[in-house]
Design an enzyme around this catalytic site. Structure first.
Site, PDB file in Angstrom:
ATOM      1  N   ARG A 265      25.396   5.345  10.895  1.00 32.19           N
ATOM      2  CA  ARG A 265      23.853   5.441  10.427  1.00 32.19           C
ATOM      3  C   ARG A 265      23.712   5.204   9.165  1.00 32.19           C
ATOM      4  NH1 ARG A 265      20.638   4.771  13.515  1.00 32.19           N
ATOM      5  NH2 ARG A 265      19.923   3.321  11.531  1.00 32.19           N
TER       6      ARG A 265
ATOM      7  N   GLU B  69      -2.195  -7.838 -18.345  1.00 30.75           N
ATOM      8  CA  GLU B  69      -3.128  -7.762 -17.079  1.00 30.75           C
ATOM      9  C   GLU B  69      -4.431  -8.045 -17.480  1.00 30.75           C
ATOM     10  OE1 GLU B  69      -2.703  -3.899 -14.829  1.00 30.75           O
ATOM     11  OE2 GLU B  69      -4.997  -4.160 -14.253  1.00 30.75           O
TER      12      GLU B  69
ATOM     13  N   ASP C 216      -5.268  -9.606 -11.691  1.00 29.23           N
ATOM     14  CA  ASP C 216      -5.150  -8.336 -10.843  1.00 29.23           C
ATOM     15  C   ASP C 216      -6.379  -8.274 -10.107  1.00 29.23           C
ATOM     16  OD1 ASP C 216      -3.820  -6.095 -10.077  1.00 29.23           O
ATOM     17  OD2 ASP C 216      -5.318  -4.739 -10.990  1.00 29.23           O
TER      18      ASP C 216
END
Lengths: 285, 285, 285, 285, 285, 285
Positions: B104, B200, B221
């Site tokens: 797992r 940004e 953005d």
């Protein structure tokens, strides 16, 4: 719905601090250091940008407090709450550098756990009224199992075993290794006489075999809803039944209506989209 | 494509061992303990059940070796390989209990990282020929950043900064805290004169402002493809451009064709589905 | 000189592995990854480029083994050996990437510890024949105390207390806090009746006071050699004497000849130059 | 000089706490326990006893706070400040036992980092006005790299790569392993097309070779100042140049005036003397 | 008796290595270093000096292997075995220094866990044939719970909850805090509808109250055997019963014969004497 | 009796936090979460239920503070105090969930350490007036050595070496490995000329042999009181004597009266019963 009980901070804090150390790197948040006054303070709000279920607010709180122990944080929602786009989750007044440096870690954890909770809730809603429950798996993110299983609870789901120590589940590979499903089951029963044992079955014949052998839970792996209904009829209440393996939001109800007790959905934790949560500065801060 | 360089085992091993400890719990894999002979050995193969890009084979290898140092593991694929359904990835001959107990954790890491690589590759393919590149973000899973950024490289993507220490990126919240985008930019430039600085921008006016101020990279953005094209024209090569915020597999090409250099895709690491990989016992084992 | 006993690998290994993790960073040694074949092997020698005393060869061995467990390492010198420029210390045949990736950590530890040993040896030699010994202090590098104190032993020095738990040393600040040197001494004697107690003295009067009070060791802080000789005469064997505070390689002998038992030299660990040791590839490798 | 940005406490605190545990040992500071009243409080000042540059005040603050969370600490200097003998750096009012128990760790870190900063500043001053900068190396103390590189910045120096992951630097051993400097360089360029690559050159011919191959930075290893000037002329601005290997405070200016951009000084971190800083109790405390 | 399943080495090894680091201290086993040749080898046997049940052989094996990876260790007994005085448990051929340095840690763990197993077995034997089982508590040694609960299984006992997360047990203090036993029970039932809930009862009236409220298990705290028999009659099979609080080896059978299902014995882990096991060198080694 | 000096919180706290994490498990204290209001507060007292010596109050304090930093804790006893049944040790006013969740860890540590102190005191009292002292061994619980040795001090005992680094003790197995007791002793003496050396002796002949060889301490292993008296006479003050190996509360005085200096009692830490201490809620809380 009963409240979801919080995890102890003692369990969450090491994860949050390790995440901050990972993100701060060797020199810290150089952008904030360069352009923000060391004593400036900001007020910001965590707000959800989409519909979903919140989980992990303590992570956000602990992330900010780790960098500014004097931060004041007010929660406006609780883990497990269903929120609409724009919903205010929490408000933080803190040192500006600390707040912006903690932002990403806070959102990474809050968004991911809320994503788990939201997906869980979607499955829970999809089978509402059927009597079946949504249950998670061990397909969790390494290091985050306690948090992700908590998020499943926040979404209304049920936790399967926390670790390999917690319950016996005889799967196909055990059957091969043990030389047959009945042999595997008997070996486990003999070892753990008082324990409920779950056995994976891939065919109706196997279902019959393991139920007659005394399995407490049967995992119906990759059955169709029709086969599932046959299995339910065949078992006739002698064992708890769990569907696994082909479940989607589209077909979950069909499985639930076929009469099983649990729908095991690995995707709850292995293939989850973050809930889009943002940290927005207050206009006047 | 150039090979992807492996991460040192020294970096991966603590993560794998912690994941095993988390999964084994206090008493170990009680199912395997009960129904499998302690000396039995098994041969099993890791096989992909769907099309995708492999990443994280070392995690699977280290997980099995952690429980059976004498296991023999042969890789039949390399990280970065594109594989078809049914593709054989690796073969392990090991103690049966160890193999099933490690299964797992091995699959959780291998599947997750291969999911990151596969999603990255899908974005890379979607913009093939445009000259743009797919770049990741800091929206990674806490504790797994080095592994997930590695998986992005396996998928043909490019890594943005590893931590807040590595590069300056002036975002909207810094702008608020610093009192304007130009002020924020100048503060960073003054502090780190030799560093490429990314800023940004939310509007074309901001793009103009920060480029004229001297930003090296501009993060566009939430622009539309059309606005992006306008920004490209406006900047005219004076800065590197990176699109962010509304990117999907459907619209990525439109952004790339608008002329930006990078497409930043947070979903590569924050909203990834595992690649379905299984561990199948050999018929004759 | 008796051999210096090795530290257990169990004590050294965590330090070496943490140093490697610190140096490898998130993506490993990208230079070696890019330009060296993954299966290439190299032979290299650790050689000293100057005269000195070697200490820390186990660190180099463990660093290489941590990245290539199959590396073959042959030691040609032992910790504590005095070596000439060009002296061959060890030879390593290893995976090329592993060897170059481990090089810096191996040399950082080996060079530093050899620097400590070499400086210690210089002091030891400077007082040869006097009957005095060179002793270290707690002015060690955080995290490396066990290694640095071991290096002092490699250089022929003696270890003072390993930690604050190990011995009582009443210093000037304790005297202030306790309200006088005699009061401080008596308090410690009362608490730990069976323990040798060392007391710092700044004047001859204080020396007289603490010896009469029963101090087992007296630390003569910032005395001149002449004052030291007076103290020796005054004490007349009633206590062990340790000089501290103005010691240099030039004046050490004068202090030793004044008749003290120990010369405490903080510089052994707080102001040490690495011994210049290099890793040179073999011409034919 | 721009301020030096502080490291996050989150990065420093584990180092400080581990250093305290190392120094306290199993039973704590038995001297202070024996002779100081548990409730006594002291006021003390950290004062420099020599000229230098301060770095690491946060370490001293965190060490005292770790043992007395209620301590009141006032800083009278900032990291990066040049101080004269006797300069007051900080004042602490704290539980007396806690203060004296934390003293050594506080001074070990503060003195070492200030030593790094002071040595860096000496080199920076030695080349003032030349246009060159002092840059550090990876020859740092294992476990303290982030702190020591921070101290270099406090002294006015520039940081080279933090780890092997951060930049490509092709050194002599890579060249041997890769079969030639040009081959090594091309291999790295091919792998990391967008990355500035530094290549070590031992001769003018190698300088020519690697610059023509496209190296962004050239490390002039063990050149004389005259050879350095020739290299500068030869390169003619096509690459950034870094001198390494024979630098001392005496000859640094000659190298800088030869026209290189960086002087790499390993001694900044591998052979540093502590700055002599003491903790003095206030007369009235 | 079914075999007791081994704990994973991965769980035990960190405990063993931490214990070795604690015991080796800063300089290692100075006695063995001084008087034993570094290459000498020894053969020694672990032998029990008294009657009891063995548990923890893996601890001894891992302790020796940690200091000498090439040691050859042969087990002559298995955890859970009942052994007589003089019984040979294991034989180790190893480096002499490593063997003697590991001896104390090996024996400390092996002796303690065997002590737990032996005491458990004494209780199990004392109630043989009654149908009741011996169950442990959370009164374990901090850091060793998984090992001690394993040792209880080796002695034939049953494990109660591993942690506070694993099961609900409403004790007297919860009752006070919740405002009454029925209120406390209902609150837990409501929260965890599917969970078996245990409730502490101090009187027969409380037994009646909580059984009627639906408690699945009732903890009879500090009942006499006579009161216990009354409680068994009163409950009449509606709940599982566990005795707690006044159990000794002398009176355990009386409680078991009163008809309860479990006897909870905190002393199994909180007040245990080591089983006297020694490491004896072979005469010819 | 002089006060016992407290261990630093910095040493204790990691042990307490690890114990809490072990006990809380993945989901915390589900019982308290279910039935106690999150804001409820409680006042409770730690009270001893039997006669004994208290040790470890700081552990209880730190456990509660770890879960409720705002808890108010008042100590009514000090470590080392002898208490009667019913004695009030400390009072805590805290969040109710936190208090009950911390209870078991607080009591496990406090009870165990008080058990060590009480047993030590019983031995100390048994030999009162003889001039001998009770000394502990390295037979401590892995991970808790510093705490348990502290508890021995609280009970009036003396600590033998903290680790293998701290002192030389030549035992039977060293003798075998070194080829005789005198050879072993001389080897250690040569290596550590300034160190007091203890040697185990099994017969009077060995006592004579090692004392004449110059042993500083002799460990009389498994002697009868009569043999012990003979050894005392034989040694005649030339070495310190320590009895070991057959000591019980019943015969300790006989050994002490035989004239030895120390009685080494492994049982102080390897076979200790907890002191029964409870946490009782205040009636009015």
């Amino acid at each position: 719905m009963p409240d979801v009980h919080p995890l102890p901070d003692l369990v969450i804090e090491p994860i949050v601090r390790a995440a901050l150390a990972e993100d701060l790197g060797r020199a810290g948040d150089i952008t904030s250091l360069a352009c923000i006054d060391p004593d400036a303070r900001l007020t910001a709000v965590f707000a959800s940008r989409e519909r979903g279920v919140v989980a992990g607010l303590a992570c956000a709180r602990l992330a900010i407090h780790a960098l500014d122990p004097a931060a004041r944080i007010t929660l406006h929602a609780a883990d497990g709450d269903q929120v609409a786009p724009g919903a205010l989750l929490a408000e933080a007044e803190a040192n500006a550098r600390a707040l912006l440096s903690a932002e990403r870690v806070a959102l990474n954890l809050l968004g991911r756990l809320s994503g788990v909770a939201s997906l869980t809730r979607a499955y829970v809603d999809a089978i509402a009224g059927t009597g079946a429950a949504i249950i998670d798996t061990r397909k969790t993110t390494p290091g985050l199992r306690a948090l992700e299983k908590y998020a499943v609870r926040c979404g209304g789901g049920v936790n399967h075993r926390m670790s390999l120590s917690d319950a016996a589940l005889v799967k196909d590979n055990h059957v091969v290794a043990a030389g047959g499903v009945a042999a595997a089951f008997r070996a486990v029963r003999e070892e753990f006489p008082g324990l409920d044992i779950e056995v994976e079955a891939d065919t109706l014949d196997q279902v019959r075999e393991v139920v007659e052998a005394g399995a407490d839970l049967v995992l119906l792996d990759n059955f169709t809803p029709e086969q599932t209904a046959e299995a339910v009829a065949l078992v006739a209440g002698r064992a708890t039944l769990e569907s696994s393996g082909r479940l989607t939001l589209d077909n979950a109800r069909a499985y639930a209506e076929a009469g099983v007790d649990y729908l095991a959905v690995g995707a709850l934790t292995h293939s989850v989209s973050v809930l889009d949560i943002g940290l927005d500065l207050r206009a006047d801060s």
